[in-house]
Enzyme design. Structure first.
Site, mmCIF file in Angstrom:
data_model
loop_
_atom_site.group_PDB
_atom_site.id
_atom_site.type_symbol
_atom_site.label_atom_id
_atom_site.label_comp_id
_atom_site.label_asym_id
_atom_site.label_seq_id
_atom_site.Cartn_x
_atom_site.Cartn_y
_atom_site.Cartn_z
ATOM 1 N N LYS A 147 25.417 47.638 37.599
ATOM 2 C CA LYS A 147 26.778 48.132 37.379
ATOM 3 C C LYS A 147 27.976 47.333 37.897
ATOM 4 O O LYS A 147 27.847 46.538 39.058
ATOM 5 C CB LYS A 147 26.779 49.534 37.723
ATOM 6 C CG LYS A 147 25.943 50.514 36.938
ATOM 7 C CD LYS A 147 26.027 51.937 37.337
ATOM 8 C CE LYS A 147 25.256 52.922 36.757
ATOM 9 N NZ LYS A 147 25.370 54.349 37.308
ATOM 10 N N SER A 156 28.996 59.893 37.806
ATOM 11 C CA SER A 156 30.173 58.954 37.992
ATOM 12 C C SER A 156 30.455 58.350 36.694
ATOM 13 O O SER A 156 31.898 58.026 36.848
ATOM 14 C CB SER A 156 29.568 58.276 39.154
ATOM 15 O OG SER A 156 29.324 58.927 40.378
ATOM 16 N N HIS A 201 27.002 65.375 43.533
ATOM 17 C CA HIS A 201 26.583 64.756 44.708
ATOM 18 C C HIS A 201 27.063 65.845 45.746
ATOM 19 O O HIS A 201 26.040 66.040 46.474
ATOM 20 C CB HIS A 201 27.372 63.415 44.798
ATOM 21 C CG HIS A 201 26.900 62.308 43.977
ATOM 22 N ND1 HIS A 201 28.033 61.552 43.263
ATOM 23 C CD2 HIS A 201 26.018 61.879 43.476
ATOM 24 C CE1 HIS A 201 27.457 60.876 42.630
ATOM 25 N NE2 HIS A 201 26.190 60.966 42.616
ATOM 26 N N ARG A 253 19.325 66.041 37.227
ATOM 27 C CA ARG A 253 20.015 66.793 36.268
ATOM 28 C C ARG A 253 19.406 67.139 35.474
ATOM 29 O O ARG A 253 19.502 68.281 34.543
ATOM 30 C CB ARG A 253 21.247 65.906 35.997
ATOM 31 C CG ARG A 253 22.126 65.630 37.019
ATOM 32 C CD ARG A 253 23.288 64.564 36.397
ATOM 33 N NE ARG A 253 22.740 63.294 36.214
ATOM 34 C CZ ARG A 253 23.094 62.270 35.954
ATOM 35 N NH1 ARG A 253 24.411 61.988 35.747
ATOM 36 N NH2 ARG A 253 22.232 60.967 35.697
#
Length: 167
Positions: A41, A128, A17, A90
């Protein structure tokens, strides 16, 4: 003047990030790191804790600030007079999801463009969720998150301030 939003849940912020933030800060006049809740989440950190961690690590960037938002991102873009949404990629799988999001945002607000930035190869595996899982199992997260964030994560797991939630 180009104003951009870099949205995410940032639970926690990673070096991936931070790389995108640094590069976006060179491309745009102003960057708002926009911390959003992710209802799919269970977060390790509160929104306020995430904002505080991010503010600390982006302090060296004069044109980067941190904000929270819970509604539609394109509405927040209007409120901040931002013309660009920055998205980090990514892998191809990220692109598929982010492409759909970009098209929806474009339909909702044609004044806002989405700019994709590819992560550097050393961060292509980083998420994360992986950082939290490794830290939870007492693995090494050095180099995956900023040093100050690593300390906060370690403290949270050591002090029992987490309830072993997934996410």
């Amino acid at each position: 003047m180009i104003r951009a939003l870099y949205p995410g849940s940032f639970d926690p912020i990673t070096n991936g990030h931070l790389d995108i933030i640094e590069r976006a800060s060179r491309l745009c006049d102003e960057v708002f790191v926009t911390v959003l809740p992710n209802t799919s989440k269970s977060p390790l950190f509160t929104l306020e804790e995430r904002v505080a961690m991010i503010e600390e690590v982006v302090a060296p960037f004069h044109n980067v600030s941190v904000k929270m938002h819970a509604g539609l991102l394109v509405d927040f873009a209007d409120e901040q007079n931002a013309q660009v949404i920055i998205k980090g990629l990514r892998a191809v799988s990220d692109f598929e999801y982010e492409f759909q999001m970009a098209l929806m945002n474009r339909k909702l607000n044609q004044k806002v463009e989405t700019m994709f930035l590819m992560t550097q190869s050393q961060n292509s595996f980083l998420s994360s969720s992986l950082v939290k899982e490794v830290a939870k199992l007492n693995g090494c997260i050095k180099g995956l998150v900023p040093e100050t964030v690593e300390k906060v994560i370690r403290h949270k797991f050591r002090s029992g301030l987490t309830d072993d939630r997934e996410g």
